[in-house]
Scaffold this active site. Structure first.
Site, PDB file in Angstrom:
ATOM      1  N   ILE A  74      47.394 104.484   4.516  1.00 16.77           N
ATOM      2  CA  ILE A  74      46.782 105.790   4.725  1.00 16.77           C
ATOM      3  C   ILE A  74      47.587 106.645   5.696  1.00 16.77           C
ATOM      4  O   ILE A  74      47.679 107.866   5.536  1.00 16.77           O
ATOM      5  CB  ILE A  74      45.314 105.647   5.210  1.00 16.77           C
ATOM      6  CG1 ILE A  74      44.653 107.031   5.224  1.00 16.77           C
ATOM      7  CG2 ILE A  74      45.221 104.960   6.564  1.00 16.77           C
ATOM      8  CD1 ILE A  74      43.169 107.002   5.486  1.00 16.77           C
ATOM      9  N   GLY A  89      41.995 102.375  -1.636  1.00 12.92           N
ATOM     10  CA  GLY A  89      41.085 102.356  -0.497  1.00 12.92           C
ATOM     11  C   GLY A  89      41.693 102.951   0.755  1.00 12.92           C
ATOM     12  O   GLY A  89      42.693 103.666   0.709  1.00 12.92           O
ATOM     13  N   GLU A  90      41.056 102.688   1.877  1.00 15.74           N
ATOM     14  CA  GLU A  90      41.454 103.157   3.207  1.00 15.74           C
ATOM     15  C   GLU A  90      41.256 104.664   3.406  1.00 15.74           C
ATOM     16  O   GLU A  90      41.438 105.175   4.500  1.00 15.74           O
ATOM     17  CB  GLU A  90      42.924 102.812   3.521  1.00 15.74           C
ATOM     18  CG  GLU A  90      43.226 101.350   3.609  1.00 15.74           C
ATOM     19  CD  GLU A  90      44.670 101.074   4.029  1.00 15.74           C
ATOM     20  OE1 GLU A  90      45.340 102.003   4.526  1.00 15.74           O
ATOM     21  OE2 GLU A  90      45.120  99.928   3.856  1.00 15.74           O
ATOM     22  N   GLY A  91      40.914 105.380   2.339  1.00 14.46           N
ATOM     23  CA  GLY A  91      40.832 106.837   2.412  1.00 14.46           C
ATOM     24  C   GLY A  91      42.032 107.507   1.774  1.00 14.46           C
ATOM     25  O   GLY A  91      42.146 108.738   1.812  1.00 14.46           O
TER      26      GLY A  91
END
Length: 349
Positions: free
Chosen positions: A94, A312-314
């Protein structure tokens, strides 16, 4: 939880003022599609047609899940702490994507199973990992409410520091299992249809995961009509904290972006608790996980990106930002009918 009951609608005067500005641009009406609607929503949240996204922050909530002991993941819980540290120190996936678009990233420990020696990681620990949902409730009511409050307080603090847009993210090995269970209950469909391979499972591993999700629902007997209790029974500390981000965005008038399927599950909980929340939320992409589209539909949200993302993770949430920046460049700087000899378009009935 008084703040949840005091969430009101956004400013629709600013929403319509933003639409009028879009319609004044020398282009076919609505020709920037969903991005026009998104800018109008942001205007309603900010209370002005002069939309600004100069400061944007990704908040990555981190927590462990006791259900990992059921063998539903490819790796162990220790990976959560390692990845959370990497995010906090600016070394993870990210961070690389965020740097490209001038986005700040903070990582928050709300439920990692161990103590993490990392000064850059924001410590707001509610629980040292949740309990195994295949055996009983993930958290207590108090832990669930505490995690939600943490998310809401972070929105408050970020707004004071000038943040105009919050991107939700998470890190928690095992959280796709909790998400599948939540999605199955909220959407009223079978575990088989909402359970995916997560970070990577064999067909045998996926079959085991589906059975664990089914067992968790049977053991806990949650109800979609009681979303906070559903979150307590099947969720995780990081999912509850993200729920707080969505509720906090509505309370403090900051636009919040949904990332992937886990973020979407938290969003669905928030919208179940307070339906007006959806007016403060933007969807970035439709997750490659099976429950992604259904959860966004449940929240009444449309995502402009459909690329099978599931990192994921943003990371997917961050990819909405350049699209918004591009839309705002047109919204703020393009030539307008009043400045040209072009006849205005009219809306066809």
């Amino acid at each position: 939880m008084y703040r949840i009951n005091n969430i009101g609608p956004p400013d629709m005067v600013s929403y319509h003022a933003a639409k009028s500005r879009w319609d004044s641009i020398a282009k076919p009406l609505g020709s920037f599609g969903l991005l026009e609607e998104m800018v109008q929503k942001i205007a309603s949240v900010q209370g002005t047609a002069d939309v600004a996204l100069s400061v944007r922050t990704a908040v990555v909530m981190c927590g462990d899940h006791g259900v990992v002991c059921e063998g539903v993941t490819q790796c162990g819980q220790d990976v959560t702490a390692e990845c959370a540290t990497a995010i906090a120190e600016g070394r993870s996936n990210i961070n690389a994507v965020a740097r490209a678009f001038n986005i700040d990233v903070i990582a928050v420990d709300v439920g990692i199973a161990s103590d993490v020696d990392c000064d850059a990681l924001v410590s707001k620990k509610v629980v040292y990992g949740t309990d195994d949902i295949a055996l009983g409730n993930a958290m207590t009511k108090e832990q669930t409410e505490h995690a939600i409050s943490i998310g809401m307080d972070i929105v408050k603090d970020l707004k004071k520091r000038g943040t105009k847009l919050i991107i939700t993210g998470e890190m928690g090995i095992g959280n796709t299992t909790s998400t599948a269970a939540i999605a199955s209950v909220i959407l009223g469909i079978s575990p088989e249809k909402v359970t995916g391979r997560g970070a990577g499972l064999t067909s045998e591993g996926l079959h085991k995961k589906v059975n664990v999700v089914r067992r968790a629902i049977e053991v806990n007997n949650p109800s979609a009509d009681k979303p906070l209790e559903l979150l307590q029974k099947l969720g995780g500390a990081e999912i509850a904290a993200m729920t707080g981000l969505f509720l906090g965005g509505a309370y403090y008038h900051v636009t919040v972006v949904v990332d992937g399927v886990i973020s979407a599950a938290a969003c669905a909980i928030a919208c179940s608790v307070q339906p007006v929340c959806r007016e403060y939320i933007l969807a970035s992409h439709c997750s490659g996980e099976p429950a992604g589209e259904g959860l966004l539909n449940f929240c009444g949200l449309k995502a402009p990106i459909n690329a099978g993302l599931r990192l994921g993770e943003g990371t997917g949430g961050i990819l909405l930002v350049p699209l918004l920046d591009g839309a705002l460049s047109l919204y703020n700087n393009s030539h307008r009918f009043d400045d040209t000899g072009i006849e205005r378009y009219v809306e066809l009935k």
